[in-house]
Design a protein around this motif. Structure first.
Motif, mmCIF file in Angstrom:
data_model
loop_
_atom_site.group_PDB
_atom_site.id
_atom_site.type_symbol
_atom_site.label_atom_id
_atom_site.label_comp_id
_atom_site.label_asym_id
_atom_site.label_seq_id
_atom_site.Cartn_x
_atom_site.Cartn_y
_atom_site.Cartn_z
ATOM 1 N N GLU A 48 -66.006 36.904 17.754
ATOM 2 C CA GLU A 48 -65.181 35.424 17.962
ATOM 3 C C GLU A 48 -65.792 34.595 18.554
ATOM 4 N N THR A 49 -65.905 33.409 18.158
ATOM 5 C CA THR A 49 -66.359 32.463 19.009
ATOM 6 C C THR A 49 -65.508 31.182 19.056
ATOM 7 N N THR A 50 -65.882 30.149 19.943
ATOM 8 C CA THR A 50 -65.183 28.552 19.980
ATOM 9 C C THR A 50 -65.295 27.779 18.954
ATOM 10 N N GLY A 51 -66.342 28.325 17.841
ATOM 11 C CA GLY A 51 -66.541 27.327 16.867
ATOM 12 C C GLY A 51 -67.642 27.774 16.263
ATOM 13 N N GLY A 52 -68.292 26.952 15.300
ATOM 14 C CA GLY A 52 -69.285 27.509 14.351
ATOM 15 C C GLY A 52 -70.737 27.298 14.736
ATOM 16 N N SER A 53 -71.209 26.530 15.784
ATOM 17 C CA SER A 53 -72.347 26.227 16.206
ATOM 18 C C SER A 53 -72.827 27.173 17.198
ATOM 19 N N ALA A 55 -75.472 26.766 18.897
ATOM 20 C CA ALA A 55 -76.222 26.027 19.876
ATOM 21 C C ALA A 55 -75.069 25.621 20.818
ATOM 22 N N THR A 56 -73.897 25.101 20.532
ATOM 23 C CA THR A 56 -73.128 24.317 21.354
ATOM 24 C C THR A 56 -71.906 25.303 21.645
ATOM 25 N N ASP A 57 -71.458 26.223 20.810
ATOM 26 C CA ASP A 57 -70.338 26.937 21.065
ATOM 27 C C ASP A 57 -70.691 28.593 21.574
ATOM 28 N N ARG A 58 -69.583 29.195 22.310
ATOM 29 C CA ARG A 58 -69.705 30.274 22.813
ATOM 30 C C ARG A 58 -69.166 31.238 22.184
ATOM 31 N N ILE A 59 -69.395 32.711 22.363
ATOM 32 C CA ILE A 59 -68.477 34.069 22.203
ATOM 33 C C ILE A 59 -67.423 34.256 23.014
ATOM 34 N N THR A 60 -66.319 34.400 22.478
ATOM 35 C CA THR A 60 -65.080 34.927 23.106
ATOM 36 C C THR A 60 -64.975 36.450 23.032
ATOM 37 N N GLY A 83 -66.755 30.389 29.246
ATOM 38 C CA GLY A 83 -66.879 29.280 30.315
ATOM 39 C C GLY A 83 -66.775 28.058 29.864
ATOM 40 N N CYS A 84 -66.219 27.968 28.559
ATOM 41 C CA CYS A 84 -65.652 26.471 28.285
ATOM 42 C C CYS A 84 -64.037 26.801 27.979
ATOM 43 N N ARG A 85 -63.502 25.451 27.355
ATOM 44 C CA ARG A 85 -62.305 25.493 26.747
ATOM 45 C C ARG A 85 -62.301 26.174 25.312
ATOM 46 N N ILE A 86 -61.199 26.845 24.883
ATOM 47 C CA ILE A 86 -61.167 27.327 23.724
ATOM 48 C C ILE A 86 -60.187 26.514 22.571
ATOM 49 N N PRO A 87 -60.670 25.881 21.624
ATOM 50 C CA PRO A 87 -59.959 24.830 20.839
ATOM 51 C C PRO A 87 -58.820 25.246 20.394
ATOM 52 N N PRO A 88 -57.914 24.561 20.515
ATOM 53 C CA PRO A 88 -56.295 25.102 19.572
ATOM 54 C C PRO A 88 -56.415 25.698 18.324
ATOM 55 N N LYS A 89 -57.145 25.284 17.363
ATOM 56 C CA LYS A 89 -57.483 26.042 16.173
ATOM 57 C C LYS A 89 -58.107 27.112 16.221
ATOM 58 N N ILE A 90 -58.702 27.450 17.011
ATOM 59 C CA ILE A 90 -59.484 28.821 17.302
ATOM 60 C C ILE A 90 -58.369 29.980 18.362
ATOM 61 N N ALA A 125 -73.476 43.115 9.637
ATOM 62 C CA ALA A 125 -72.380 42.098 9.979
ATOM 63 C C ALA A 125 -72.219 41.415 8.751
ATOM 64 N N HIS A 126 -71.051 40.927 8.681
ATOM 65 C CA HIS A 126 -70.138 40.120 7.301
ATOM 66 C C HIS A 126 -70.666 38.793 7.473
ATOM 67 N N ASN A 127 -71.435 38.364 6.917
ATOM 68 C CA ASN A 127 -72.004 36.908 7.080
ATOM 69 C C ASN A 127 -72.893 37.142 8.425
ATOM 70 N N ALA A 128 -74.001 37.912 8.267
ATOM 71 C CA ALA A 128 -74.986 38.028 9.288
ATOM 72 C C ALA A 128 -75.697 37.015 9.968
ATOM 73 N N ARG A 129 -76.083 35.943 9.139
ATOM 74 C CA ARG A 129 -76.637 35.032 9.744
ATOM 75 C C ARG A 129 -75.714 34.275 10.997
ATOM 76 N N PHE A 130 -74.314 34.218 10.677
ATOM 77 C CA PHE A 130 -73.551 33.578 11.845
ATOM 78 C C PHE A 130 -73.610 34.406 13.169
ATOM 79 N N ASP A 131 -73.350 35.669 12.852
ATOM 80 C CA ASP A 131 -73.214 36.746 14.132
ATOM 81 C C ASP A 131 -74.588 36.683 14.667
ATOM 82 N N MET A 132 -75.770 37.102 14.173
ATOM 83 C CA MET A 132 -76.895 37.252 14.608
ATOM 84 C C MET A 132 -77.548 35.976 15.435
ATOM 85 N N GLY A 133 -77.092 34.875 14.687
ATOM 86 C CA GLY A 133 -77.483 33.406 15.225
ATOM 87 C C GLY A 133 -77.038 33.272 16.572
ATOM 88 N N PHE A 134 -75.743 33.497 16.897
ATOM 89 C CA PHE A 134 -75.119 33.772 18.164
ATOM 90 C C PHE A 134 -75.850 34.480 18.975
#
Length: 592
Positions: A48-53, A55-60, A83-90, A125-134
């Motif tokens: 679970e992350t703070t967003g989809g990037s 490069a700029t988002d972080r793992i929660t 280490g950063c704010r979690i967006p309300p939609k997340i 992983a389900h959608n491994a590109r996303f998880d492995m990228g992070f």
């Protein structure tokens, strides 16, 4: 069975009731790919992350399930402080709030534990590109070795196995409904990983009767991004299953890419599967017309030969080590009243190499200022004395010449300062580091906290550069060093090192007396003529690789022309101080 979870305030605890073999395989050891899928250890991971990037988002949150033979043998789960704010939609999607992660461990503490939990397994992983990228992005950012070079994606697997009529969508929730799994996905990491495990098992059941029994057969069964890559597999003909270096060559016989592997054939064949996530690799393979290889005795020799080939050819598709002599050095000038300057060329009195010129200039200013060396470049005084009067009225100010005074400095006044800098560079004295730490204490006591933080970071960088240069210099000054390390077949890997360069490499197989092999290697080893500078002319990356190899557990010195020791007052003694400073800087960065 193993399990990791969070307790209390989110601190990570780890319980391992089934230990993986202590004999870890290297990243290039792909024997497990030919093992039956039933006997293959896999780790199904979800984030679970703070967003989809990445490069700029972080793992929660990280959740993972280790499976083998259709059974769950371990679980890993923890919240992560991003280490950063979690967006309300997340927060709405996952239910993970900032309060929940406020005292959870940071990714720097979690990721090494996850790597150990999953080491030796194939990641799924389900959608491994996303998880492995992070995961890969965080490993790179933190400087953590990432030993997982392949992964399996259940989205790709589902699209290959299931028809559109049967599965219009391959979202995890849709597949969970299709297969009626017992654990429903909830957008929480461990629940989703458990659901993915059941989906994976059901998908593998579908291909079991189609001649797909190993991971390699499974990946060959999956669709490829570019079928033209598979058509070029013939380029790998004649490549042996041995350690070594491989070179992809282009239409004009130019070297496109250089790599190393403990099994050349398997590594080279992997380029034709389309599984490499780096897009430029597909482009490189499409251009290649030939593959050359160099067999090596063991991984160390392969790594050294790779460095040398990269330096010789500067391949277009390699991004590292193509300019081994590039870098900046902080050198003492040869003037009558020497000063420190930044140069591309090392001398006998210097420290480096340093990748960034600005960092090198900062280190020169810090050391020169503490020692009282002049920084002005114009002529002031005569051949027998130096007099910088620009700051003399009020004493040296920030940015002024550290040798400014109200009277001329004679050579007897000045040369002890030069000697102190030389002693610092060679590790004969660390008095200047003591002066600099005292300065840090003065800034803190005066509550000049911003200035103290900048001084701390500069001093930490100085210590790191000095310690690295002194370590490598200690190795490079040895005319001949013979080192043995046990291999994974109860034999010995052997290396003859001369002035920081690999001069000979070989192996003594199990049951073969090693000393006759050592004597033959020494007799046939390359002659190395030492050059100038603290590294005796060696490019820094080669002695650095050798130093790591000979200082790892199990290495034994067989023979040495002189002792392999660090100076008594080397900067390595300050390494704990430097690590504390790095940690403080990272904490401050996250807080800011």
């Amino acid at each position: 069975m193993a399990r990791a979870t969070t307790t209390g305030g989110g601190q990570l605890t780890f319980f391992d009731l089934e230990r993986e073999s202590a004999d870890r395989r290297s990243a290039d050891d792909e024997d497990r790919f030919d093992r039956s899928l039933f006997d293959t250890t896999m780790v199904v991971v979800d984030l679970e992350t703070t967003g989809g990037s990445s490069a700029t988002d972080r793992i929660t949150e990280i959740g993972a399930v280790k499976i083998r033979g259709g059974e769950v043998i371990g679980e890993f789960a923890t919240l992560v402080d991003p280490g950063c704010r979690i967006p309300p939609k997340i927060v709405t999607l996952t239910g993970i709030t900032e309060a929940m992660v406020s005292d959870a461990p940071e990714i720097g503490a979690v990721l090494p534990s996850f790597v150990e939990f999953a080491r030796g397994a194939i990641l799924v992983a389900h959608n491994a590109r996303f998880d492995m990228g992070f995961l890969r992005s965080n490993a790179n950012r933190l400087g953590i070795d990432w030993p997982f070079h392949t992964s399996l994606c259940t989205v790709t697997l589902a699209r290959r196995i299931l028809t559109r009529d049967e599965a219009p969508s391959v979202r995890l929730s849709a597949l969970a409904d299709l297969f009626d799994v017992s654990v429903r996905p909830t957008h929480r990491a461990l629940d989703d990983a458990r659901a993915t495990v059941e989906v994976l098992h059901r998908l593998l059941e579908r291909v079991g009767n189609q001649g797909v029994g190993t991971y390699r057969e499974l990946t060959a069964y999956l669709p490829r991004s570019d079928p033209r890559l598979r058509a070029k597999r013939s380029l790998a003909q004649g490549v042996p299953s041995r350690p070594g270096v491989y070179l992809f060559r282009g239409p004009s016989d130019e070297v496109l890419y250089v790599g190393t592997a403990v099994d050349l054939r398997r590594r080279v064949l992997s380029y034709f599967t389309g599984s490499d996530p780096r897009r430029r690799m597909g482009e490189m393979v499409s251009v290649a017309t030939r593959i050359d290889h160099v067999e090596c005795a063991h991984g160390l020799e392969a790594g050294i030969r790779e460095l040398r080939l990269l330096a010789a050819h500067a391949p277009a598709y390699n991004r590292r080590s193509t300019q081994p002599h590039r870098g900046w050095w902080v050198v003492l000038t040869g003037e009558r009243f020497p000063r420190l300057k930044v140069s591309r060329t090392p001398t006998d009195d210097c420290v480096g190499p340093i990748g960034n010129r600005s960092t090198a200039a900062t280190i020169a200013d810090l050391i020169g200022g503490a020692a009282g060396l002049r920084s002005c470049t114009g002529r002031s005084g005569s051949a027998s004395h130096h007099w910088c009067r620009s700051e003399a009225a009020g004493g040296p100010r920030i940015g002024g010449c550290a040798a400014a005074s109200d009277r001329p400095l004679t050579l007897p006044d000045y040369l002890p300062r030069v000697a102190a800098v030389r002693d610092l560079m060679t590790g004969e004295s660390d008095e200047i580091l003591g002066i600099l730490t005292d300065r840090l204490a003065q800034l803190s006591d005066a509550q000049m906290f911003e200035s103290a933080a900048r001084h701390r970071d500069r001093l930490s960088a100085t210590i790191d550069v000095l310690a690295r240069c002194q370590r490598l210099s200690a190795l490079c000054r040895i005319a001949e060093l013979v080192v043995a390390r046990p291999d994974d077949q109860r034999g010995w890997e052997l290396a003859v090192i001369r002035h920081g360069r690999l001069a000979g490499a070989g192996v003594a197989r199990r049951g073969v007396a090693p000393m006759p092999v050592v004597q033959t290697l020494i007799a046939a080893a390359e002659t190395v003529t030492p050059g100038s500078g603290p590294l005796f002319g060696a490019p820094a990356e080669e002695p650095a690789l050798l130093y790591r190899w000979i200082t790892e557990p199990g290495a034994r010195i067989v023979a040495a022309s002189e002792p392999f020791v660090l100076p008594g007052a080397c900067a390595q003694r300050w390494s704990a101080w430097s690590r504390t400073a790095h940690d403080a800087r990272e904490t401050r960065r996250r807080a800011g």
